[in-house]
Design an enzyme around this catalytic site. Structure first.
Site, PDB file in Angstrom:
ATOM      1  CB  CYS A  14      28.703 -36.079  24.929  1.00 13.68           C
ATOM      2  SG  CYS A  14      27.096 -35.362  24.563  1.00 13.68           S
ATOM      3  CG  ASP A  45      20.593 -38.325  33.414  1.00 16.01           C
ATOM      4  OD1 ASP A  45      19.956 -38.846  34.349  1.00 16.01           O
ATOM      5  OD2 ASP A  45      21.564 -37.564  33.582  1.00 16.01           O
ATOM      6  N   GLY A  64      30.556 -21.918  42.560  1.00 15.95           N
ATOM      7  CA  GLY A  64      29.563 -20.981  43.079  1.00 15.95           C
ATOM      8  C   GLY A  64      28.941 -20.039  42.078  1.00 15.95           C
TER       9      GLY A  64
END
Length: 614
Positions: free
Chosen positions: A2, A89, A349
């Site tokens: 966001c 969350d 990674g």
């Protein structure tokens, strides 16, 4: 993902609708359907791409990111009597904050920039994740504090901010603006592992809640390998969770191969994505496809042409608040574009090299050991002699590095212009803004550590947030692709920080113990592959395919009040004729000139007052 911006005022909030509209417009390219806003006497908060309900009728929480230990935290709080309506969350963060205050940030496992408004106490909090995967910009003046996911939103709320000359000078050494500085005076990027507090009575205060430092503990190699395997499996599982479509960037190296090897056991349908170039030695696509075949996963690839590379550059720079001259940004942008056609979440990674000792430069101390036996007086004379040698002469760099203390020469994985070169390049070079101003305080904290560990520390606190994670976040975010980095997990770091250097590096190998841990998950021939990085043929192209393009940019750029254009053109000509390899220096100049055109020339036009205002 966001976009957000907020304005806090210790007095009565005074912000115009026009300013709000402009700030919203600056974030509109996120192409999000959801939008929410909040206003009271002291705060305006606007969010693009998420909702921000009041939790417990007290806390307004804005989250840009993802919390991976959400369920564990919720379970713990429920045992303490907390009730949850959604388990989102945001709700978990609000309840954890109510329980633990600012200590809550230590417990969160994930990538996040969080803004919390305590409606009762009238206190604003803002926090950034442990390693800096999500950005958080801020500015404070006499009565107000501004926070935002992108610097451009603050610039709309506080226009005509002067160019930060120190940040500009440092950019030409680092190839990025080293945090917490930005190219705008008084606008800062919050450092990883930090949070801000702003009250009605007191000025903005910054606090550290996490410090990424290495504390090696000698131990049994087999036990360390087992622990690495356990924590990586747990981290990948936390990052993959129950996603319907999951992908991964795949090169020919150990890091991405290891993540895919673990992830396919959790999500067998995982898709992989690779990009490269037609030029010999600049593509890992064949190795990536070979690895994908052995791991039995799908692979999608794309070969990048010089024309496409240049064509994408202005768009890419529009997603960056400040110039970033890492050529790998372009292939990463294109890889994200390819991945978004198939998945919404991709593993990457980033962080493996910094945590486990993956850069070849970290082995430098072995080759320079011979200089430790030379008396200091003689070392100084050798250094003086080496400086006299012509640039490019065989052995010059070795002698200079060997006779210069690490804390005087190492500034991270990229070092573009030396100070003497910047004196010739910049119209207003300032002696007090040398690159040691950035690195010296960091070296002082680790002066007793192993040289390789010192370099890791410097990279984690400069290169990682300033370059690696900046481009990962912005290049994937440009396509609304959710990138997740399992190596940069606080639980993984707790293991990596305790591994002695002898298990990470040898005379001829990097990431030694990580490679041994990877044997359980990846094909044997991948384990010992040398790191290729993300090679981009910029130097080659600037001699031929991109020469005219580069010359035109230099000649047309209105940066003569900042740069010596004659020096820029000389670097280009010398490079084209093969006198010197100036590819990275030229790219750093060209990226800045293009950024300047987009952010100063085109926006301010005739009113830019000599270019000193953004």
């Amino acid at each position: 993902m966001c976009g957000y911006f907020g304005v806090f005022s210790s007095a009565q909030l005074n912000i115009s609708d026009e300013q709000i509209i402009k700030a919203k417009e600056s974030l509109k390219d996120r192409n999000q359907e959801t939008e929410d806003s909040y206003r009271d006497n002291h705060l305006w908060m606007d969010v693009n791409g998420a909702n921000m309900p009041l939790i417990n009728s007290r806390y307004l929480v804005v989250l840009d990111g993802k919390i991976y230990n959400n369920k564990q935290i919720q379970d713990k709080l429920e045992r303490k009597g907390y009730l949850f309506e959604t388990g989102s969350d945001i709700e978990v963060i609000a309840n954890l904050f109510q329980e633990s205050g600012t200590d809550c940030f230590k417990e969160l496992r994930g990538k996040f920039a969080i803004v919390i408004w305590d409606c009762e106490e009238k206190i604003l909090y803002a926090a950034r994740d442990h390693f800096g995967m999500k950005p958080l910009y801020f500015l404070q003046n006499e009565n107000e504090c501004y926070v935002a996911s992108e610097k451009k939103a603050i610039m709309q709320l506080q226009p005509h901010t002067e160019l930060n000359k120190e940040a500009l000078q440092q950019y030409f050494s680092f190839q990025y603006v080293p945090p917490p500085m930005t190219l705008a005076n008084n606008v800062y990027c919050l450092e990883p592992g930090h949070f801000l507090i702003q009250t009605l009575e007191h000025p903005l205060k910054k606090h550290r809640y996490f410090h990424a430092s290495f504390q090696p503990v000698d131990g049994n190699e087999k036990q360390i390998i087992n622990r690495i395997q356990e924590v990586l499996v747990d981290s990948v599982a936390s990052h993959v969770q129950k996603e319907a479509s999951i992908g991964a960037f795949l090169s020919g190296g150990i890091d991405s191969s290891l993540l895919v090897g673990i992830a396919r056991e959790i999500s067998p349908s995982i898709k992989t994505f690779s990009v490269g170039f037609e030029e010999y030695g600049y593509s890992e696509i064949p190795l990536a496809k070979e690895t994908a075949t052995k791991l039995e996963v799908e692979n999608y690839s794309h070969l990048i042409q010089p024309e496409e590379f240049v064509e994408k550059l202005p768009t890419i720079l529009s997603y960056l608040d400040d110039p970033l001259a890492d050529p790998a940004s372009i292939p990463l942008y294109i890889a994200a574009e390819l991945a978004k056609e198939h998945v919404d979440v991709v593993l990457s990674g980033e962080g493996a090299d910094e945590l486990f000792g993956g850069y070849n430069i970290y082995r430098e101390y072995e080759s320079l050991k011979v200089f430790q036996k030379i008396p200091e007086t003689l070392l100084r004379w050798i250094n003086v002699l080496a400086r006299i040698f012509p640039d490019g002469m065989t052995g010059k760099s070795f002698l200079q590095r060997g006779t210069t203390p690490l804390n005087k020469r190492y500034i991270g994985n990229a070092k573009i212009f030396e100070e003497k070169e910047k004196r010739n390049l910049l119209k207003e070079y300032d002696e007090q803004y040398q690159y040691q101003q950035i690195t010296s305080p960091l070296f002082q904290r680790v002066e007793k550590d192993h040289p390789a560990q010192q370099m890791q520390y410097i990279d984690i606190h400069t290169w990682l947030p300033g370059d690696i994670l900046l481009k990962a976040n912005r290049m994937t975010g440009a396509h609304l692709l959710d990138v997740r980095t399992p190596f940069l997990d606080k639980e993984v770091f707790e293991v990596a920080q305790k591994i002695p250097v002898k298990y990470k590096l040898t005379d001829n190998q990097t990431k030694v113990i990580l490679r041994k841990a990877a044997m359980r998950f990846v094909p044997g021939d991948v384990i010992d592959r040398k790191k290729l990085g993300f090679p981009v043929p910029v130097s080659k192209w600037l001699r031929k395919e991109l020469y005219d393009w580069a010359q035109r940019i230099i000649l047309e750029s209105k940066t003569e009040y900042l740069l010596q254009k004659s020096q820029c053109l000389k670097l280009l000509v010398d490079h084209a004729y093969g006198y010197h390899d100036n590819g990275r220096k030229l790219w750093t100049i060209l990226v800045f000139m293009l950024w300047h055109k987009l952010n100063i020339e085109e926006l301010e036009g005739d009113n830019k007052k000599g270019g000193l205002f953004l």
